[in-house]
Design an enzyme around this catalytic site. Structure first.
Site, PDB file in Angstrom:
ATOM      1  N   GLU A 292      54.628  41.018  69.445  1.00 38.51           N
ATOM      2  CA  GLU A 292      55.974  40.932  69.997  1.00 38.51           C
ATOM      3  C   GLU A 292      56.867  41.997  69.382  1.00 38.51           C
ATOM      4  O   GLU A 292      56.937  42.103  68.162  1.00 38.51           O
ATOM      5  CB  GLU A 292      56.545  39.533  69.752  1.00 38.51           C
TER       6      GLU A 292
ATOM      7  N   ARG B 177      52.305  29.455  69.521  1.00 39.80           N
ATOM      8  CA  ARG B 177      52.027  30.730  68.881  1.00 39.80           C
ATOM      9  C   ARG B 177      51.211  31.609  69.820  1.00 39.80           C
ATOM     10  O   ARG B 177      50.219  31.168  70.395  1.00 39.80           O
ATOM     11  CB  ARG B 177      51.272  30.512  67.563  1.00 39.80           C
TER      12      ARG B 177
ATOM     13  N   HIS C 236      59.977  34.921  74.059  1.00 38.46           N
ATOM     14  CA  HIS C 236      60.039  34.136  72.815  1.00 38.46           C
ATOM     15  C   HIS C 236      61.440  33.564  72.605  1.00 38.46           C
ATOM     16  O   HIS C 236      62.085  33.768  71.575  1.00 38.46           O
ATOM     17  CB  HIS C 236      59.621  34.976  71.608  1.00 38.46           C
TER      18      HIS C 236
END
Length: 311
Positions: free
Chosen positions: A257, A228, A276
């Site tokens: 993000e 995370r 990601h």
């Protein structure tokens, strides 16, 4: 019954449509957050990926029996608020273990072997070991794991075949993989040449990797985060890379993000980045969908789900 998908991120939701239709349930996909907020008020089940579901939103749910998240973390859902209303919250904790573990190991090995620098050197017409010096043999390093769940355990077992000393801190792990030495939080930072983060995001872990803890690490250490983004104070990490305190960092997840300002990454040495994508493979996406669908079907039919977070 009515099933609502709050945010569509998959190439197709034909799996959802087919399965819910087979069971006689209505399936609706919200086109935006505003529509989702309206639809979930009368939904019997909610499927979600990224849309925030705080207590205020959960309070509007009149009929919901389950909130099923496609991914692993549930930090976008107020689990306590859902539990207080008797709404089951589920996730899919095992759908991308192989992918994320592989990504973490790939980032770690690329940095330890100096591959980003080596690649850049060849493209610039430079040659020889001076372009990557100094590199150390992996088996001479201490690799630390912060969190040893499914993914951290897979990483430990993979890296163990290459011979480094393995240490880990995880206050919730019932047992560690063979050959992994349990240590305190302070020791995992202090003693790791390479630190891999596999902890969940909680109030206790938010900002866990900050300037103070980075200062306690060995000079020239590496950090990999495929867990995370908010586990790391990004500004502190970038400062440590610029100063040379850290030699490298492999980062797949970020506090925000997409990043609101990518210019903060310019001229930062030792960064290996991915957007990601550690969770991703075509197989992982389908597995996530199938398993999340299954949780909804089970709860709507009075059965116990496989991956119950709460209540």
């Amino acid at each position: 019954m009515r099933v609502i998908l709050t945010d569509q991120v998959f190439p197709t939701v034909s799996l959802e449509r087919d399965e819910f239709s087979r069971h006689g349930h209505e399936f609706l996909v919200a086109s935006n957050e505003s529509e989702a907020l309206t639809l979930i008020e009368d939904a019997d089940a909610i499927l979600t990926t990224y849309m925030p579901l705080p207590a205020k939103v959960i309070g509007t749910m009149k009929k919901a029996r389950i909130i099923a998240r496609y991914g692993i973390g549930v930090d976008n859902i107020d689990v306590r608020a859902a539990a207080a209303k008797g709404i089951a919250v589920t996730n899919v904790p095992d759908y991308c273990v192989e992918e994320v573990a592989t990504h973490a190991v790939a980032m770690a090995l690329a940095m330890v072997r100096g591959l980003p620098s080596a690649d850049a050197a060849v493209r610039q017409g430079e040659w020889g070991v001076n372009t990557v010096r100094p590199l150390r043999r992996l088996s001479s390093l201490t690799v630390g794991l912060l969190g040893v769940g499914r993914i951290g355990g897979a990483v430990a077992r993979t890296l163990a075949t290459l011979g480094p000393k393995l240490i880990a801190h995880d206050p919730y792990a019932a047992e560690l993989p063979p050959g992994v030495l349990p240590v305190s939080l302070e020791e995992v930072f202090k003693n790791s040449d390479l630190l891999l983060l596999h902890a969940p995001l909680t109030e206790a872990t938010k900002g866990l990797v900050n300037a103070s803890r980075i200062d306690s690490m060995k000079d020239g250490a590496y950090i990999v985060n495929v867990a995370r983004g908010p586990l790391i104070v990004l500004e502190d990490l970038l400062a440590a890379l610029r100063s040379g305190k850290l030699r490298g960092a492999g980062i797949d997840t970020f506090p925000q993000e997409p990043l609101p300002d990518v210019s903060i990454l310019e001229d930062v040495p030792g960064l290996l980045l991915s957007p990601h994508t550690a969770f991703y493979s075509e197989e992982a996406l389908v597995e996530s969908q199938r398993k999340a669908i299954a949780q909804v079907v089970k709860v709507l039919h009075g059965q116990s789900p496989d991956y119950l977070i709460a209540p």
